[in-house]
Scaffold this motif. Structure first.
Motif, PDB file in Angstrom:
ATOM      1  N   LEU A  51       0.813  -1.211   0.000  1.00 19.88           N
ATOM      2  CA  LEU A  51       0.000   0.000   0.000  1.00 19.88           C
ATOM      3  C   LEU A  51       0.846   1.259   0.000  1.00 19.88           C
ATOM      4  CD1 LEU A  51      -2.737  -1.049   2.588  1.00 19.88           C
ATOM      5  CD2 LEU A  51      -3.001  -0.865   0.111  1.00 19.88           C
ATOM      6  N   SER A  52       2.011   1.215   0.651  1.00 12.63           N
ATOM      7  CA  SER A  52       2.843   2.410   0.767  1.00 12.63           C
ATOM      8  C   SER A  52       3.665   2.668  -0.485  1.00 12.63           C
ATOM      9  CB  SER A  52       3.785   2.266   1.975  1.00 12.63           C
ATOM     10  OG  SER A  52       3.053   2.109   3.166  1.00 12.63           O
ATOM     11  N   THR A  53       4.182   1.608  -1.103  1.00 11.42           N
ATOM     12  CA  THR A  53       5.146   1.784  -2.185  1.00 11.42           C
ATOM     13  C   THR A  53       4.512   1.786  -3.570  1.00 11.42           C
ATOM     14  OG1 THR A  53       5.572  -0.593  -2.165  1.00 11.42           O
ATOM     15  CG2 THR A  53       7.024   0.791  -0.840  1.00 11.42           C
ATOM     16  N   VAL A  54       3.581   0.896  -3.811  1.00  9.51           N
ATOM     17  CA  VAL A  54       2.984   0.810  -5.153  1.00  9.51           C
ATOM     18  C   VAL A  54       1.486   1.057  -5.131  1.00  9.51           C
ATOM     19  CG1 VAL A  54       4.757  -0.777  -5.961  1.00  9.51           C
ATOM     20  CG2 VAL A  54       2.682  -1.702  -4.957  1.00  9.51           C
ATOM     21  N   GLY A  55       0.942   1.465  -3.969  1.00  9.97           N
ATOM     22  CA  GLY A  55      -0.484   1.755  -3.917  1.00  9.97           C
ATOM     23  C   GLY A  55      -0.887   2.881  -4.835  1.00  9.97           C
ATOM     24  N   TRP A  56       0.037   3.845  -5.038  1.00  9.98           N
ATOM     25  CA  TRP A  56      -0.256   4.973  -5.924  1.00  9.98           C
ATOM     26  C   TRP A  56      -0.510   4.505  -7.351  1.00  9.98           C
ATOM     27  CZ3 TRP A  56       2.867   5.377 -10.154  1.00  9.98           C
ATOM     28  CH2 TRP A  56       4.082   4.694 -10.098  1.00  9.98           C
ATOM     29  N   PHE A  57       0.099   3.365  -7.723  1.00 10.19           N
ATOM     30  CA  PHE A  57      -0.022   2.886  -9.097  1.00 10.19           C
ATOM     31  C   PHE A  57      -1.463   2.487  -9.422  1.00 10.19           C
ATOM     32  CE2 PHE A  57       0.490  -0.212 -12.532  1.00 10.19           C
ATOM     33  CZ  PHE A  57       1.349   0.467 -13.367  1.00 10.19           C
ATOM     34  N   PHE A  58      -2.214   2.059  -8.380  1.00  7.60           N
ATOM     35  CA  PHE A  58      -3.588   1.622  -8.595  1.00  7.60           C
ATOM     36  C   PHE A  58      -4.606   2.654  -8.140  1.00  7.60           C
ATOM     37  CE2 PHE A  58      -0.898  -2.082  -7.765  1.00  7.60           C
ATOM     38  CZ  PHE A  58      -1.131  -2.833  -8.904  1.00  7.60           C
ATOM     39  N   SER A  59      -4.137   3.766  -7.611  1.00  5.60           N
ATOM     40  CA  SER A  59      -5.064   4.789  -7.122  1.00  5.60           C
ATOM     41  C   SER A  59      -5.508   5.688  -8.269  1.00  5.60           C
ATOM     42  CB  SER A  59      -4.396   5.615  -6.024  1.00  5.60           C
ATOM     43  OG  SER A  59      -3.285   6.323  -6.541  1.00  5.60           O
ATOM     44  N   SER A  60      -6.603   6.399  -8.037  1.00  3.23           N
ATOM     45  CA  SER A  60      -7.134   7.279  -9.080  1.00  3.23           C
ATOM     46  C   SER A  60      -6.296   8.533  -9.246  1.00  3.23           C
ATOM     47  CB  SER A  60      -8.580   7.663  -8.731  1.00  3.23           C
ATOM     48  OG  SER A  60      -8.627   8.310  -7.455  1.00  3.23           O
ATOM     49  N   GLY A  61      -5.553   8.899  -8.173  1.00  2.00           N
ATOM     50  CA  GLY A  61      -4.782  10.126  -8.256  1.00  2.00           C
ATOM     51  C   GLY A  61      -3.531  10.014  -9.072  1.00  2.00           C
ATOM     52  N   GLY A  62      -3.047   8.784  -9.273  1.00  2.00           N
ATOM     53  CA  GLY A  62      -1.853   8.592 -10.073  1.00  2.00           C
ATOM     54  C   GLY A  62      -0.602   9.079  -9.372  1.00  2.00           C
ATOM     55  N   SER A  63       0.391   9.404 -10.170  1.00  2.00           N
ATOM     56  CA  SER A  63       1.694   9.765  -9.606  1.00  2.00           C
ATOM     57  C   SER A  63       1.724  11.171  -9.032  1.00  2.00           C
ATOM     58  CB  SER A  63       2.767   9.657 -10.704  1.00  2.00           C
ATOM     59  OG  SER A  63       2.441  10.530 -11.785  1.00  2.00           O
ATOM     60  N   SER A  64       0.658  11.932  -9.168  1.00  2.00           N
ATOM     61  CA  SER A  64       0.665  13.293  -8.643  1.00  2.00           C
ATOM     62  C   SER A  64       0.405  13.357  -7.149  1.00  2.00           C
ATOM     63  CB  SER A  64      -0.404  14.122  -9.370  1.00  2.00           C
ATOM     64  OG  SER A  64      -1.691  13.570  -9.155  1.00  2.00           O
ATOM     65  N   GLU A  65       0.016  12.230  -6.524  1.00  3.26           N
ATOM     66  CA  GLU A  65      -0.315  12.267  -5.106  1.00  3.26           C
ATOM     67  C   GLU A  65       0.917  12.549  -4.256  1.00  3.26           C
ATOM     68  OE1 GLU A  65      -2.364   8.773  -3.951  1.00  3.26           O
ATOM     69  OE2 GLU A  65      -4.208   9.299  -4.987  1.00  3.26           O
ATOM     70  N   ARG A  66       2.010  11.847  -4.483  1.00  2.00           N
ATOM     71  CA  ARG A  66       3.234  12.068  -3.716  1.00  2.00           C
ATOM     72  C   ARG A  66       4.390  11.490  -4.508  1.00  2.00           C
ATOM     73  NH1 ARG A  66       0.475   7.950  -1.047  1.00  2.00           N
ATOM     74  NH2 ARG A  66       1.555   5.944  -0.995  1.00  2.00           N
ATOM     75  N   LEU A  67       5.577  11.947  -4.170  1.00  2.96           N
ATOM     76  CA  LEU A  67       6.753  11.466  -4.896  1.00  2.96           C
ATOM     77  C   LEU A  67       7.010  10.005  -4.625  1.00  2.96           C
ATOM     78  CD1 LEU A  67       9.205  11.949  -6.665  1.00  2.96           C
ATOM     79  CD2 LEU A  67      10.459  12.679  -4.626  1.00  2.96           C
ATOM     80  N   SER A  68       7.112   9.636  -3.351  1.00  4.21           N
ATOM     81  CA  SER A  68       7.374   8.238  -3.015  1.00  4.21           C
ATOM     82  C   SER A  68       7.143   8.021  -1.533  1.00  4.21           C
ATOM     83  CB  SER A  68       8.810   7.858  -3.368  1.00  4.21           C
ATOM     84  OG  SER A  68       9.715   8.606  -2.578  1.00  4.21           O
ATOM     85  N   ASP A  69       6.897   6.780  -1.174  1.00  2.00           N
ATOM     86  CA  ASP A  69       6.813   6.346   0.213  1.00  2.00           C
ATOM     87  C   ASP A  69       7.481   4.979   0.271  1.00  2.00           C
ATOM     88  OD1 ASP A  69       6.296   5.791   2.798  1.00  2.00           O
ATOM     89  OD2 ASP A  69       4.112   5.745   2.633  1.00  2.00           O
ATOM     90  N   PRO A  70       8.790   4.939   0.421  1.00  2.00           N
ATOM     91  CA  PRO A  70       9.513   3.671   0.309  1.00  2.00           C
ATOM     92  C   PRO A  70       9.407   2.771   1.526  1.00  2.00           C
ATOM     93  CG  PRO A  70      11.037   5.461   0.739  1.00  2.00           C
ATOM     94  CD  PRO A  70       9.686   6.091   0.581  1.00  2.00           C
ATOM     95  N   ALA A  71       8.653   3.155   2.566  1.00  2.00           N
ATOM     96  CA  ALA A  71       8.461   2.314   3.751  1.00  2.00           C
ATOM     97  C   ALA A  71       9.797   1.941   4.376  1.00  2.00           C
ATOM     98  CB  ALA A  71       7.651   1.065   3.384  1.00  2.00           C
ATOM     99  N   PHE A  72      10.549   2.934   4.797  1.00  2.00           N
ATOM    100  CA  PHE A  72      11.885   2.716   5.337  1.00  2.00           C
ATOM    101  C   PHE A  72      11.889   1.857   6.597  1.00  2.00           C
ATOM    102  CE2 PHE A  72      12.973   6.745   3.012  1.00  2.00           C
ATOM    103  CZ  PHE A  72      13.889   6.154   2.166  1.00  2.00           C
ATOM    104  N   SER A  73      10.789   1.801   7.319  1.00  2.00           N
ATOM    105  CA  SER A  73      10.770   1.086   8.596  1.00  2.00           C
ATOM    106  C   SER A  73      10.693  -0.432   8.435  1.00  2.00           C
ATOM    107  CB  SER A  73       9.578   1.553   9.438  1.00  2.00           C
ATOM    108  OG  SER A  73       8.354   1.287   8.767  1.00  2.00           O
ATOM    109  N   ILE A  74      10.404  -0.918   7.241  1.00  2.00           N
ATOM    110  CA  ILE A  74      10.209  -2.361   7.054  1.00  2.00           C
ATOM    111  C   ILE A  74      11.449  -3.168   7.450  1.00  2.00           C
ATOM    112  CG2 ILE A  74       9.830  -4.160   5.314  1.00  2.00           C
ATOM    113  CD1 ILE A  74       7.324  -2.756   6.215  1.00  2.00           C
ATOM    114  N   PRO A  75      12.654  -2.834   6.996  1.00  2.00           N
ATOM    115  CA  PRO A  75      13.814  -3.637   7.431  1.00  2.00           C
ATOM    116  C   PRO A  75      14.007  -3.636   8.939  1.00  2.00           C
ATOM    117  CG  PRO A  75      14.385  -2.299   5.518  1.00  2.00           C
ATOM    118  CD  PRO A  75      13.042  -1.826   5.984  1.00  2.00           C
ATOM    119  N   LEU A  76      13.775  -2.487   9.592  1.00  2.00           N
ATOM    120  CA  LEU A  76      13.937  -2.426  11.045  1.00  2.00           C
ATOM    121  C   LEU A  76      12.907  -3.284  11.762  1.00  2.00           C
ATOM    122  CD1 LEU A  76      14.658   1.395  11.512  1.00  2.00           C
ATOM    123  CD2 LEU A  76      16.296  -0.493  11.513  1.00  2.00           C
ATOM    124  N   LEU A  77      11.677  -3.308  11.261  1.00  3.13           N
ATOM    125  CA  LEU A  77      10.636  -4.113  11.888  1.00  3.13           C
ATOM    126  C   LEU A  77      10.825  -5.603  11.603  1.00  3.13           C
ATOM    127  CD1 LEU A  77       7.499  -1.889  11.182  1.00  3.13           C
ATOM    128  CD2 LEU A  77       8.695  -2.188  13.352  1.00  3.13           C
TER     129      LEU A  77
END
Length: 465
Positions: free
Chosen positions: A178-204
């Motif tokens: 949902l964080s990294t590729v959710g924008w690809f399936f959303s109606s807003g497209g790539s204009s919603e935000r630059l990126s959300d790479p979910a940096f916390s995943i490796p730490l968790l």
């Protein structure tokens, strides 16, 4: 005394060897009995298998009960007052965790306590969105999943339940998507935000991976390796570098193969890395081995991101080999074998265990550079077919080296898949039945060559023994 886990087949083999050694006078009967006692009695092994089966079935039943309760509450949710909603949600969560604590530490019933902890974590996830709804708090779908995973992870680590770790890994995988590729399936497209790479995943994921290694649980390692692999695969898409990162997928698969070969020989913890690596790399090579795919699809890839992705993978691969060589050197030094017998970095690059995986990483990098700078499809097609042959033969050698049937079978099946794909190509356009017959003759000759090579190698090994 804690007994070591061992399969029935290995226990029978060990018992047979003990009888032989006792008959030859190498061991006494008392010594043989004490050694076999380290691996538990037949009753203990049967109870251990039964406990694992009961735990798995109980976790599944708990999941169904939890879903049923949530649906029942949701059916009557709109008619309940807000205060009662909060009380029900919090009470169900606290009661489940309290019951799990009581069964674990007061009654010693681990399977039942794991089931209640699992149920409590399900209620906790539902409580996040229900509480937000009651107080009109806006909670994004990915944020809610993050808090759900963070709250469930301590219970997974404390209970050491594989099912709970699986729940945490599944929640984090959903959050990653949902964080990294959710924008690809959303109606807003790539204009919603630059990126959300979910940096916390490796730490968790790191605490769970450490737990799995400490428990020597191949299943636990596999769950977190799958999660981290998914996170790494979607990074180019999250950063808008590449919406179809085929060379990156192949590079990640080859890196997984390389990580597997950085484990000690015959380590069961290397199996998840090798499995996912073969699936990713083998699938990418199947596509790249088709000339029409290279000519039609690869020309659309952006050059600059492609160079960045493949260069990063190559640097990581070289770093892994250097790190593995250093760890092996320290292990050899601590074991007393000395620096002279410790593997050097230069020899680590030539180690036959890592030669093919390292070559596949470098090949993906070279193909990426070729596609970015030249773009002609013929050379990548030939290189991909050679790599498919190398991967299949390497899998066969892994199976023979570790005396395991699955890698060997996977190598044979992949070789046959390559042969069938090339048969279709040649029969359709490039040579008809004569060309296909020649291809099968060459495949048979290659397999005869591998068998002859392995036979000579086995003879040399027996001569040196």
């Amino acid at each position: 005394m804690n007994t070591r886990e061992i399969s029935d087949g290995r226990h029978e083999w060990l018992a047979g060897e003990m009888e032989s050694w006792t008959a030859q006078g190498l061991l006494t009967g008392d010594q043989a009995a004490r050694i076999l006692g380290l691996y538990g009695s037949p009753e203990e092994r049967s109870a251990r298998r039964g406990g694992q089966a009961v735990s798995a079935i109980t976790s599944l039943a708990t999941l169904l009960v939890g879903l049923g309760v949530l649906l029942l509450v949701a059916f009557n949710w709109m008619v309940l007052p807000a205060a009662l909603k909060i009380v029900l949600v919090v009470a169900a969560m606290l009661a489940s965790h309290a019951g799990g604590w009581f069964l674990r530490f007061r009654m010693g019933r681990r399977a039942a306590s794991d089931a209640l902890f699992f149920l409590g974590c399900l209620f906790y996830g539902g409580a996040i969105w229900q509480t937000a709804q009651v107080f009109n708090i806006t909670v994004a779908s990915n944020t809610g999943f993050w808090w759900w995973a963070v709250g469930s992870l301590p219970f997974a680590l404390a209970s050491r339940s594989l099912a709970l770790h699986g729940l945490v890994a599944a929640i984090l995988a959903t959050y990653t998507g949902l964080s990294t590729v959710g924008w690809f399936f959303s109606s807003g497209g790539s204009s919603e935000r630059l990126s959300d790479p979910a940096f916390s995943i490796p730490l968790l994921a790191l605490p769970g991976l450490i737990w799995a290694y400490g428990r020597k649980s191949a299943g636990g390692v596999g769950m977190y390796v799958m999660l981290l692999t998914w996170w790494v695969l979607v990074q180019p898409t999250a950063w808008r570098l590449d919406d179809a990162p085929i060379f990156w997928v192949g590079s990640v698969g080859a890196l997984l193969l390389l990580i597997a070969e950085c484990h000690p020989a015959r380590s069961p913890l290397a199996i998840p890395y090798r499995t996912f690596g073969v699936l990713l790399t083998g699938g990418v090579l199947l596509l790249l081995g088709v000339y029409t795919f290279n000519s039609d699809a690869l020309g659309r890839v952006m050059p600059t991101p492609l160079v960045i992705e493949t260069a990063v993978a190559a640097v990581v691969a070289v770093g892994l080999v250097v790190l593995a060589a250093e760890l092996e050197r320290r292990r050899a030094t601590l074991s007393g074998s000395g620096y002279g017998s410790a593997p050097r970095v230069g020899n680590a690059f030539l180690d036959e265990r890592r030669r093919i995986p390292l070559g596949l990483v470098l090949l993906m990098a070279a193909m990426g550079f070729w596609n970015a700078l030249v773009g002609t499809p013929l050379a990548p097609t030939i290189a991909a077919n050679v790599a498919m042959l190398a991967l299949s033969l390497w899998l066969m050698m892994v199976g023979l080296r570790e005396e395991r049937g699955r890698p060997f079978t996977a190598g044979v099946l992949y070789f046959l898949t390559w042969a069938v794909c090339r048969y279709v190509d040649m029969f359709g356009d490039f040579g008809g039945m004569v060309g296909a017959a020649l291809m099968f003759f060459l495949c048979g000759a290659a397999l005869f060559g591998v068998a002859r090579f392995w036979q000579r190698r086995s003879r040399k090994g027996s001569d040196h023994a």
